[in-house]
Scaffold this motif. Structure first.
Motif, PDB file in Angstrom:
ATOM      1  N   ASP A 102       0.823  -1.211   0.000  1.00 36.45           N
ATOM      2  CA  ASP A 102       0.000   0.000   0.000  1.00 36.45           C
ATOM      3  C   ASP A 102       0.857   1.262   0.000  1.00 36.45           C
ATOM      4  OD1 ASP A 102       0.616  -0.734   2.791  1.00 36.45           O
ATOM      5  OD2 ASP A 102      -0.543   1.038   3.313  1.00 36.45           O
ATOM      6  N   VAL A 103       2.071   1.182   0.583  1.00 33.99           N
ATOM      7  CA  VAL A 103       2.980   2.329   0.568  1.00 33.99           C
ATOM      8  C   VAL A 103       3.740   2.378  -0.759  1.00 33.99           C
ATOM      9  CG1 VAL A 103       5.001   3.389   1.650  1.00 33.99           C
ATOM     10  CG2 VAL A 103       3.211   2.389   3.068  1.00 33.99           C
ATOM     11  N   ALA A 104       4.134   1.227  -1.267  1.00 31.58           N
ATOM     12  CA  ALA A 104       4.890   1.170  -2.517  1.00 31.58           C
ATOM     13  C   ALA A 104       4.125   1.826  -3.657  1.00 31.58           C
ATOM     14  CB  ALA A 104       5.216  -0.277  -2.866  1.00 31.58           C
ATOM     15  N   GLU A 105       2.803   1.673  -3.662  1.00 32.24           N
ATOM     16  CA  GLU A 105       2.021   2.253  -4.755  1.00 32.24           C
ATOM     17  C   GLU A 105       1.942   3.772  -4.672  1.00 32.24           C
ATOM     18  OE1 GLU A 105      -2.527   1.754  -2.930  1.00 32.24           O
ATOM     19  OE2 GLU A 105      -1.813   0.417  -4.503  1.00 32.24           O
ATOM     20  N   LYS A 106       2.317   4.349  -3.526  1.00 32.13           N
ATOM     21  CA  LYS A 106       2.348   5.804  -3.372  1.00 32.13           C
ATOM     22  C   LYS A 106       3.647   6.401  -3.914  1.00 32.13           C
ATOM     23  CE  LYS A 106      -0.422   5.676   0.905  1.00 32.13           C
ATOM     24  NZ  LYS A 106      -1.688   6.196   0.350  1.00 32.13           N
ATOM     25  N   ALA A 107       4.678   5.567  -4.129  1.00 31.25           N
ATOM     26  CA  ALA A 107       5.983   6.047  -4.601  1.00 31.25           C
ATOM     27  C   ALA A 107       6.019   6.074  -6.124  1.00 31.25           C
ATOM     28  CB  ALA A 107       7.097   5.159  -4.067  1.00 31.25           C
ATOM     29  N   ALA A 108       6.704   7.065  -6.676  1.00 31.93           N
ATOM     30  CA  ALA A 108       6.863   7.142  -8.128  1.00 31.93           C
ATOM     31  C   ALA A 108       7.748   6.008  -8.621  1.00 31.93           C
ATOM     32  CB  ALA A 108       7.461   8.492  -8.513  1.00 31.93           C
ATOM     33  N   VAL A 109       8.746   5.658  -7.818  1.00 34.23           N
ATOM     34  CA  VAL A 109       9.675   4.592  -8.176  1.00 34.23           C
ATOM     35  C   VAL A 109      10.374   4.115  -6.906  1.00 34.23           C
ATOM     36  CG1 VAL A 109      11.602   6.195  -8.646  1.00 34.23           C
ATOM     37  CG2 VAL A 109      11.537   3.960  -9.788  1.00 34.23           C
ATOM     38  N   ILE A 110      10.803   2.867  -6.896  1.00 27.82           N
ATOM     39  CA  ILE A 110      11.568   2.296  -5.787  1.00 27.82           C
ATOM     40  C   ILE A 110      12.915   1.860  -6.334  1.00 27.82           C
ATOM     41  CG2 ILE A 110      11.656   0.489  -4.016  1.00 27.82           C
ATOM     42  CD1 ILE A 110       8.587   0.397  -4.142  1.00 27.82           C
ATOM     43  N   LEU A 111      13.990   2.366  -5.713  1.00 30.40           N
ATOM     44  CA  LEU A 111      15.339   2.117  -6.212  1.00 30.40           C
ATOM     45  C   LEU A 111      16.224   1.514  -5.125  1.00 30.40           C
ATOM     46  CD1 LEU A 111      15.847   5.550  -8.029  1.00 30.40           C
ATOM     47  CD2 LEU A 111      15.118   3.384  -9.072  1.00 30.40           C
ATOM     48  N   ALA A 112      17.347   0.949  -5.551  1.00 30.77           N
ATOM     49  CA  ALA A 112      18.293   0.360  -4.602  1.00 30.77           C
ATOM     50  C   ALA A 112      19.325   1.369  -4.120  1.00 30.77           C
ATOM     51  CB  ALA A 112      19.001  -0.844  -5.239  1.00 30.77           C
ATOM     52  N   SER A 113      19.597   2.407  -4.908  1.00 28.57           N
ATOM     53  CA  SER A 113      20.570   3.432  -4.511  1.00 28.57           C
ATOM     54  C   SER A 113      20.223   4.744  -5.195  1.00 28.57           C
ATOM     55  CB  SER A 113      22.007   3.016  -4.867  1.00 28.57           C
ATOM     56  OG  SER A 113      22.163   2.910  -6.266  1.00 28.57           O
ATOM     57  N   ALA A 114      20.725   5.836  -4.635  1.00 25.17           N
ATOM     58  CA  ALA A 114      20.347   7.166  -5.099  1.00 25.17           C
ATOM     59  C   ALA A 114      20.776   7.447  -6.541  1.00 25.17           C
ATOM     60  CB  ALA A 114      20.942   8.219  -4.168  1.00 25.17           C
TER      61      ALA A 114
END
Length: 218
Positions: free
Chosen positions: A197-209
């Protein structure tokens, strides 16, 4: 692809520095000394919180007699002693992304639940302070994450619209706060992967900046 923001708002603990893990470790030592259980799942519920909301959460976890201020103060002192001795550990890709943002004229600031004085201290020790135009500390807003106050304050300080900003966060509370502020958020998880439910609020999920750089449409 992501729109290049005019303002990049960075969380600090767990995003710029590997300090969430350090704080959890030191706090767990103190909890055990006081006779309280030291559970990672409890700590994760408090990540990104500060002030009254943090205290209320801690009392709900450990009971009405829990000495929240005392234990938090001792944990922060232990963390500060470690950082004074060894410096803060900068997370992968942060320096690369900050240099890239500077090169492309993106204003950067820090919006952290940690007190302003400590944010300033850690950035200076890591020689990252010159990359940030200003700081909003957790002691400068009345409500902490997951409320949007700190991110809205960051936009207001620099006179930017939330639509022209981008938040970089590691915690679920931080992503919730960004969504509530109407600001796109990049999630770079630290101690915990975000729930669906939180992941869908993010534009993208990454491993590093630094993985963020090729995603911008210039």
């Amino acid at each position: 692809m992501l729109k290049l923001p005019r303002l990049a708002i960075f969380d600090m603990d767990g995003l710029i520095f590997d300090t969430e893990r350090l704080f959890m470790t030191e706090k767990h030592k103190i909890l055990k000394a006081y006779g309280y259980p030291a559970r990672k799942e409890d700590y994760l519920q408090t990540v990104g919180m500060a002030g009254t909301q943090l205290k209320d959460k801690l009392l709900s976890l450990y009971g009405p007699d829990y000495p929240a201020d005392e234990i938090s103060r001792k944990a922060r002192a232990a963390v500060n002693a470690h950082i004074d001795a060894f410096g803060p550990d900068v997370k992968p890709g942060i320096r690369t992304l900050l240099k890239w943002f500077r090169m492309h004229g993106v204003v950067c600031c820090v919006a952290s639940s940690t007190m302003h004085i400590y944010v300033e201290q850690y950035l200076t020790l890591a020689e990252l302070d010159s990359f940030f135009s200003y700081i909003i500390g957790g002691d400068e807003v009345s409500r902490s994450k997951p409320n949007p106050d700190i991110f809205l304050a960051a936009c207001a300080r620099g006179q930017f619209s939330p639509a022209d900003a981008l938040v970089l966060e590691d915690s679920e509370n931080g992503i919730r706060a960004a969504a509530a502020a109407g600001i796109p958020a990049v999630c770079i998880p630290d101690l915990k992967q975000p729930s669906p439910d939180v992941a869908e609020k993010a534009a993208v999920i990454l491993a590093s900046a630094d993985q963020l750089i090729p995603l911008f449409q210039l």
